[in-house]
Design a protein around this motif. Sequence first.
Motif, short mmCIF file in Angstrom:
data_model
loop_
_atom_site.label_atom_id
_atom_site.label_comp_id
_atom_site.label_asym_id
_atom_site.label_seq_id
_atom_site.Cartn_x
_atom_site.Cartn_y
_atom_site.Cartn_z
N LYS A 80 0.89 -1.43 -0.15
CA LYS A 80 -0.18 0.16 -0.01
C LYS A 80 0.56 1.29 -0.06
O LYS A 80 0.57 2.17 0.07
CB LYS A 80 -0.66 -0.63 1.11
N ARG A 81 2.37 1.22 0.74
CA ARG A 81 3.45 2.46 0.85
C ARG A 81 3.11 3.09 -0.77
O ARG A 81 3.39 2.30 -2.10
CB ARG A 81 4.31 2.39 0.97
N PRO A 82 3.17 4.01 -1.30
CA PRO A 82 3.90 5.02 -2.04
C PRO A 82 5.35 4.06 -2.64
O PRO A 82 5.86 3.85 -1.74
CB PRO A 82 3.61 6.28 -2.41
N ARG A 83 5.64 3.46 -4.30
CA ARG A 83 6.77 3.30 -4.03
C ARG A 83 7.57 5.09 -4.08
O ARG A 83 7.98 6.74 -5.16
CB ARG A 83 6.83 3.20 -5.61
N ARG A 84 9.28 4.75 -3.58
CA ARG A 84 10.01 5.54 -3.33
C ARG A 84 10.91 5.76 -4.71
O ARG A 84 10.73 4.38 -5.34
CB ARG A 84 11.05 5.18 -2.27
N THR A 85 11.22 6.69 -5.48
CA THR A 85 12.29 6.45 -6.82
C THR A 85 13.39 6.60 -5.82
O THR A 85 14.21 7.35 -5.10
CB THR A 85 11.91 8.33 -6.93
N PRO A 86 14.69 6.24 -6.47
CA PRO A 86 15.82 5.56 -6.02
C PRO A 86 16.27 7.01 -6.54
O PRO A 86 16.19 7.84 -7.25
CB PRO A 86 16.47 4.19 -7.14
N SER A 87 17.12 7.79 -5.46
CA SER A 87 17.82 9.13 -5.40
C SER A 87 19.11 8.53 -6.33
O SER A 87 20.00 6.97 -6.47
CB SER A 87 18.29 9.02 -3.96
#
Length: 94
Positions: A80-87
């Motif tokens: 359910k968590r939003p996906r993080r984009t890689p830094s």
Amino acid sequence: MTGEITQRNISGMNTFAAIIDLWPSAREFAADLGVPPTHVAVWRHRNSIPDYHWADLIEAARRREIDLSLETLAVMAREKRPRRTPSHPEGRAA
């Protein structure tokens, strides 16, 4: 309804709202967890059950012969968590 819900029913569940819907009614779900029915309505709308209720939820599911685990709830929460984009490797956006 006890005994009618089995592992086969829960295996395809992938939302918290679907877990709530395994109970005969939101009122019975609320009673099993010791919360007001209005909380359950909000949880269903948000598709979320606060993690501090999970232990009580697992116990209530066990009493109703619903095979639900903390692992299942954790996977649902993670999905359910939003996906993080890689830094960027240097900490800056590319």
